[in-house]
Every structure is written in structure tokens, then in C-alpha cells.
Design an enzyme around this catalytic site. Structure first.
Site, PDB file in Angstrom:
ATOM      1  N   ASP A   1      -0.289   0.168  -0.458  1.00 14.79           N
ATOM      2  CA  ASP A   1      -0.478  -1.382  -0.166  1.00 14.79           C
ATOM      3  C   ASP A   1      -0.651  -2.007  -1.573  1.00 14.79           C
ATOM      4  O   ASP A   1      -0.668  -1.232  -2.616  1.00 14.79           O
ATOM      5  CB  ASP A   1      -2.001  -1.510   0.518  1.00 14.79           C
ATOM      6  CG  ASP A   1      -2.005  -3.050   1.071  1.00 14.79           C
ATOM      7  OD1 ASP A   1      -1.090  -3.585   1.127  1.00 14.79           O
ATOM      8  OD2 ASP A   1      -3.116  -3.300   1.439  1.00 14.79           O
TER       9      ASP A   1
ATOM     10  N   LYS B   1       0.776  -8.114   6.851  1.00 15.53           N
ATOM     11  CA  LYS B   1       0.848  -6.769   6.097  1.00 15.53           C
ATOM     12  C   LYS B   1      -0.105  -5.983   6.651  1.00 15.53           C
ATOM     13  O   LYS B   1       0.451  -4.604   6.642  1.00 15.53           O
ATOM     14  CB  LYS B   1       0.695  -7.284   4.659  1.00 15.53           C
ATOM     15  CG  LYS B   1       0.664  -6.082   3.725  1.00 15.53           C
ATOM     16  CD  LYS B   1       0.316  -6.412   2.201  1.00 15.53           C
ATOM     17  CE  LYS B   1      -0.911  -7.176   2.117  1.00 15.53           C
ATOM     18  NZ  LYS B   1      -1.972  -6.228   1.978  1.00 15.53           N
TER      19      LYS B   1
END
Length: 729
Positions: free
Chosen positions: A218, A32
Site C-alpha cells: 500500500d 484504494k
């Protein structure tokens, strides 16, 4: 040109898409951070101005690391991106726009302890001490409603049903009012106030909508209602918005996070495209298979199945333990074995537990066994009393209206200004509608304060005025050093000459070093800038991964971290999963996600430990192993029943009780001694074990008691023959 060769096809698709809102569903260990890093670098390469990119991360530490990675790809442009946590970014905006909200830009930021202190003072001012004894619970409730966007007027009108609710509403209303009077905001306000600003000042909203042409978020699964509203209000329906997260790792509902934000993203942004990241780079096939077999039991989740090219790896090892001491001992021994056999170091290991209280037995045994460890997320550095006291001084110098900080430092170091004097000054301040700081100048007008104490107050005010005048003339580090010297803190702790005072001295010196380093890196920063950074530091920012120690932490703290070997301890019903009886906010789905997070922190090896008995709330409780153990597909787990020696050493129920009473003060009952026996008293019987007195009958030689022992075993005993041990409460 950025080289995309290190990205897999899923990652590259997510990185290069720039045609409107999109959701990146990033499974555990799927790269990620790499995707976000490359995506921002790619956007910059496409010609976007870095100052128009808003990137919101989970911690400031994550933001710094990401910026460094982007800089290595694209160069110094990375330094100009607006990147940080929701709280730090919007605090920055509030500093600029404070006057639009009737604040000044030097407003204080109250942490949990400051807020709790304010709540406590309000409860006392309103004369509600008998109704609201626990200020921590009240503060938590205020935080809960603020995170749901329910403010005092709305609460009193639509949510206050009982008289108790109305009283809480009054506390909540006074709390918000007092924050404003103190020119202070709490953590929730750092998000609420920007939303209020954008909704009421359309010109300000347009300014920031125009400023941010690309928004990236995020850990999207951990956003709450306010954060999601801020995202939506700043981005247009078809604008460039990239949300990255994993619904399977949503574990913060207790602080307002709402996994539905992620599940509903495609409804809120109808043209949104979804990118799954399913290739795991962290864990072995067995670890992933085990984690997947558990998380699949949850309903309402985004469809994904993680896979990996990593090795098959070892099976997860289930370790049965006698009690929490045995559990800690087995973990210590297994760490030593792993180090010896696989050439590992202490910092390759982490031990997770569901609640902080579980660390105590680990600490005791690890110390005895010579296993170096650190508690991650224990008492945070900036929460330590002497550090917080000194920060309190700096807060007052930056914002003299900050009453909570002023109250904190009024008599530190001791200067003869007691609680009674302070109460009289507060009453005077309220009566004349002035601040407590201004009242100090008029202390001679306050009735019934002795002349000697008036002089103490006057001298304290002179000291504060001196440093308020100095703050704009010297650096933050010079200001802090001069203040420490004038307060004679170093000498005070040296004179005490105890282990505790030496620790406190070390903390003051560490703070001074931190201030100096901050000043060196940001020489132009104002005092309020430094205080803002300090206020928003979390325990995750303080992790030192260079030390060769085993990390002990709650599973919540482990989020975002990874270790070669992980121990998940305390896997028993009512502990993990945590029972609703002990936490109304615990839901089975979220507990399961938490277990999933714990397992997927591991790269090579997972140990799962559970105990047959455990001391809980001062009593021995016999435990059932966690349902999560049974939810793992059996092909991924091997059970370790322990060696013959361990089986031989397994303690009986009676032995467990005796060990307990060796560490607890108790009184042996004798009929000629006036022992305080009453209903509820805890007792120990050689045959029946631990119990509680349910009834006391008669007196003297013929006195009897009815006792409910472990397992609901009810016995009536003649006291003179029972040989009871009575726990000293």
C-alpha cells in the site's frame, strides 16, 4: 462467495487480477482501501494460505483496520496474514533471524531521539564538538545516506570530498559500530539489516521467498530505495506482486521516498499490468476540478483524470487575512458559522498548515474563541520525557547492552550519579572493552569516584538486576507496576504538586493503562515484543477521531485522512510552497503534490487562507500569496474579501509593528543610558517601522546609526532625536 456488487468496474478488475505483477494507480478518494481489502479476501477465497500473504501498509493502524474489514468478509483467516508496516514486519523477521547478523533477538530499537543522543555522545567522544554542534542535523544526514543504501565504507570512499565530509564519515562509522555494540538498531536498520541478511544469506532469502507467495504494498509512492529493493528481492519477476499508490500523492522525499519507484514499476517488471482507479467517492466535483487543475502543472506523472458522481458542491473559498492572528480569527469564525448553518460538529473540521510553527497563533485564538481543538502530531505520547524515561528502564531490562537507555535512566529519579561519574565509567568501559552495565559491577575499580557515589551506582545495579530476573517470572504489566512503585514516581510527581507534575503523573498512569491493555490482548508476549510495538508507534496511530474537536495538523500528517470541511492555511510564497532557502529538500513538484493532498482531504468544502503579513524569524514579513492559489482554475474559486467591519479593522503597517512590540521586551533608547547598540541590533522607529542597525558612528551626544528598515529603506539617524525602541535580544 464474496459479493463484488459494491465495486465499480475499475475496482473489480484490479481485485480479480492474479496473473503476475500489477500496479494499481489509485487516485485520491478512489476506494484504494476497499480494493486492497477485497483483493486479499479474494486471494484467501481462492485458496491461498493466509500465512503466505505479505501485506505492507503505511501505518499499523491502517493494517488493523484492514484486517478487521477482511475478517468481516472472509472470517478469522484474516488474523494469520502477515500485515503491517515495512518496519514492523521486518522487525518481526529480524527477531527470528537476529543471530545471523550477530545480534540477539532482544535488540533495542532506537527512535529519532535515541539516535540523536548517540550521535551527540559520539561527537563528544571524538572531540568534534566544535565542528559538529548540531547532532540533529548529523543524525538526519546519517538517516539520509542509509536510506540511499550508502553505508560508511561507501560514503568514505566515494562521497567524502572535504575534510568535514571525512569527519562526518568517521562519526557515521562509529555510529553504526556503537549501535551494534549496544545490540540496537535504528529505524533505517530495520530495513537495511533484512536486505543485508537476504543478500548475504541465500538460504534465509529462499526461506522467505518460499514463505510469501503473494506480496501487496500500500502507499507504494512513499517507498524508498531500500523498501523497493526488499520488494524486488522477495518477489520473482513474474510473481504475484500488487503495488497500490498514487504518484500525485508522493510527499515524503525528505525521508527518502522516491516517486520514481512508481513511475519505473513497468520497466522493472516488464510484464506488469496497470489498473487506474479514477472514480472519486470522497469529494465534490468542484474540489476535484480544483485539485486536478493544479496537479496537472506537474510533469512526469502517470496519466489519470479523477471524476465523481458526487454533487457539484460549493466553490473553494479564498480568504484574505491581515496577519496570522486575523487568519486564525477568521478560521474560528468560519468554523462557528459552518456549525450553526450546516449542523456540523467540531470534529468535522481540520486546519492544515505547512510547518508546525504555524499552529501557535491558531491555538491562542481558538482557545480565546472557545473552539475545541487538538494538535495532531504534536509531542507524541511516547516521546514525552517521563514516558520515555520509564520505557528506558524497560529497554535496559530487555537488553542490558543498550547504553543510550542506560545513560537516560542512570540518574532518574535523581540518585546522585552525575555527568562526571558517568564519563569516568564510560572511559573505564571502553578501556576494558566491556559494557557500561558491566562497569557498574566494577565501579569500585573506577578511579576518582567517591565511595558515596560508588554505593549509589551499586544500589542502582542491584535494582536493575532484580527486575531483569523478574521479567521472565511476571507479566509485563506487573513488572511495570512494580517498577513504578519501587521508583516512587507517583509519589514524586504528587509531592511536586505543580500543573506540570500533574500532567507527568497523568502520562505515567496512561502508560500503565496502555501496558495493561497490551498485556490483556497479548498475554504471551515478551517484553521486547511490547517495546517493539511502542518504538514503531507514530503520531498517526494516536489520532482519536471520537473526540469532538477541530484537528490541527501539518499537511504531511493529513495524508490518508478525510474531513467534511478543510482549511488550508498559510498559502503564501516561501511558506506553501516552502522556499528552498528554508528547506533544501523542498521541490516545487513535491510542494504541489502536497497542496493536492491537502485539497483532496475535503469531502464538502475547502477554505484557502493567506495573510498579508506574518511574523517570521522574529520580524514582520510582507507576504505574496501562494502561486498555487493562482494555479487553480478560476471557475472553482470564489474570493472572500471580508466584511466592511474587517476592512475597517485592517491594520496599517505601523499598527502591526506596535502590536508586535507590545508582546516583545524592548528598551527605549536614551543618550544617558548605556544601551547595548551594535550592528545587527533590531530597532523600531515610529515612522519607518522595524529595522536592523547596519552601522554605528561616533559616541555620546553625537552618536549616529545607519538602519536598514523594511523594504530596504536605509536611513541614517541621530540617536538622541530618533526615539528608537531597541529589541532586547
Amino acid at each position: 462467495m464474496i459479493d463484488f456488487k459494491t465495486l465499480n468496474s475499475e475496482q473489480k478488475a484490479a481485485v480479480t487480477y492474479n496473473e503476475g505483477p500489477h500496479l494499481v494507480v489509485a487516485g485520491a478518494g478512489s476506494g484504494k482501501t476497499r480494493v486492497l481489502t477485497y483483493k486479499i479476501a479474494h486471494i484467501l477465497e481462492k485458496g491461498y494460505d493466509p500465512q503466505t500473504i505479505l501485506a505492507l501498509t503505511f501505518t499499523n493502524k491502517a493494517a488493523k483496520e484492514m484486517k478487521n474489514r477482511i475478517r468481516s468478509l472472509i472470517g478469522p483467516k484474516a488474523d494469520y496474514i502477515w500485515m503491517g508496516t515495512f518496519h514492523s514486519i521486518f522487525a518481526k523477521i529480524l527477531r527470528v533471524e537476529a543471530e545471523q547478523l550477530n545480534y540477539t533477538k532482544n535488540f533495542s530499537i532506537y527512535d529519532t531521539e535515541d539516535s540523536q543522543s548517540l550521535v551527540s555522545n559520539i561527537i563528544e567522544d571524538l572531540g568534534l564538538s566544535n565542528d559538529f554542534g548540531n547532532s540533529s542535523q548529523v543524525r538526519h544526514k546519517i538517516s539520509y545516506y542509509k536510506n540511499l543504501l550508502i553505508l560508511p565504507p561507501d560514503y568514505l570512499q566515494n562521497h567524502a570530498v572535504s575534510e568535514q565530509d571525512i569527519k562526518f564519515g568517521e562519526i557515521y562509522k562509529k555510529y553504526q559500530s556503537q549501535l551494534h555494540s549496544n545490540n540496537a538498531m535504528d529505524f533505517e536498520d530495520l530495513l537495511l539489516k533484512p536486505l543485508e541478511l537476504f543478500e548475504n544469506k541465500k538460504a534465509v532469502l529462499q526461506k522467505y521467498k518460499k514463505k510469501f507467495s503473494y506480496i501487496l504494498v500500500d502507499e507504494f509512492q512513499d517507498t524508498n530505495v531500500i523498501q523497493y529493493e526488499l520488494m524486488k528481492i522477495l518477489s520473482s519477476k513474474d510473481g504475484n506482486l500488487c503495488a497500490v499508490g498514487d504518484d500525485a500523492q508522493s510527499i515524503y522525499s525528505w525521508r527518502g521516498a522516491d516517486v520514481r519507484n512508481m513511475l519505473n514499476f513497468s520497466k522493472d517488471f516488464s510484464k506488469a499490468k496497470q489498473f487506474p482507479l479514477q472514480k472519486n467517492y470522497r469529494s465534490t466535483k468542484n474540489i476535484l476540478g480544483a485539485a486536478d487543475s493544479v496537479i496537472k502543472k506537474n510533469e512526469n506523472q502517470l496519466d489519470k483524470t479523477l471524476y465523481t458522481d458526487n454533487e457539484e458542491g460549493e466553490l473553494l473559498t479564498l480568504v484574505k487575512c491581515t496577519d496570522e492572528k486575523d487568519e486564525a480569527l477568521q478560521i474560528a469564525k468560519l468554523i462557528k458559522e459552518e456549525i450553526s448553518q450546516n449542523k456540523l460538529s467540531f470534529n468535522n473540521f481540520a486546519v492544515f498548515y505547512r510547518t508546525n510553527a504555524q499552529s501557535r497563533s491558531m491555538e491562542d485564538i481558538f482557545m480565546r474563541e472557545g473552539v475545541a481543538y487538538t494538535i495532531v502530531g504534536g509531542v507524541e505520547f511516547y516521546k514525552r520525557k517521563e514516558v520515555k524515561d520509564l520505557i528506558g528502564y524497560l529497554k535496559v531490562l530487555a537488553n542490558y547492552r543498550d547504553e543510550e537507555s542506560l545513560l537516560r535512566i542512570m540518574n532518574f529519579p535523581q540518585r546522585g550519579i552525575g555527568v562526571t561519574t558517568i564519563r569516568k565509567m564510560i572511559t573505564f568501559a571502553r578501556k576494558h572493552n566491556i559494557t557500561l552495565f558491566e562497569t557498574m559491577s566494577r565501579v569500585f575499580e573506577v578511579i576518582d569516584i567517591k565511595e558515596r557515589i560508588q554505593k549509589h551506582v551499586k544500589n542502582f545495579k542491584i535494582l536493575l538486576d532484580k527486575y531483569i530476573n523478574l521479567k521472565s517470572k511476571i507479566s509485563i504489566s506487573e513488572l511495570t507496576r512494580a517498577l513504578i512503585d519501587e521508583l516512587q514516581l507517583i509519589q514524586m510527581f504528587k509531592d511536586e504538586n505543580t500543573m506540570e507534575s500533574m500532567d507527568r503523573l497523568g502520562n505515567i498512569e496512561q502508560l500503565m493503562s496502555a501496558v495493561t491493555e497490551y498485556n490483556k490482548n497479548k498475554p504471551e508476549a515478551a517484553l521486547e515484543d511490547y517495546l517493539q510495538e511502542v518504538s514503531l508507534v507514530t503520531d498517526l496511530e494516536m489520532i482519536d477521531d471520537k473526540k469532538n474537536v477541530v484537528s490541527l495538523m501539518t499537511v504531511h500528517t493529513s495524508k490518508g485522512l478525510e474531513f467534511p470541511v478543510v482549511f488550508v492555511s498559510g498559502l503564501e510564497e516561501e511558506i506553501f510552497p516552502l522556499s528552498n532557502r528554508f528547506s533544501s529538500e523542498a521541490s516545487l513538484d513535491e510542494e504541489r503534490r502536497l497542496f493536492y493532498v491537502a485539497i483532496t482531504r475535503a469531502e464538502k468544502k475547502v477554505y484557502l487562507t493567506h495573510a498579508r503579513s506574518r511574523y517570521r524569524f522574529g520580524e514582520v514579513a510582507y507576504q505574496n500569496r501562494s502561486r498555487f492559489i493562482d494555479e487553480i482554475d478560476e471557475q472553482y474559486v470564489s474570493e472572500d474579501d471580508g466584511s466592511a467591519a474587517r476592512r475597517a479593522n485592517r491594520k496599517s503597517k505601523k499598527e502591526i509593528y506596535y502590536e508586535y512590540f507590545q508582546n516583545i521586551e524592548y528598551t527605549k533608547f536614551t543618550s544617558n543610558k548605556n544601551t547595548n547598540l551594535k550592528v545587527g541590533t533590531r530597532v523600531m522607529h515610529e515612522q519607518f517601522g522595524l529595522g536592523k542597525i547596519a552601522q554605528v558612528i561616533g559616541s555620546g551626544e553625537n552618536q549616529k546609526v545607519t538602519v536598514i528598515f523594511e523594504g530596504n529603506n536605509v536611513k541614517q539617524l541621530m540617536l538622541k532625536f530618533a526615539k528608537l525602541k531597541i529589541l532586547n535580544n
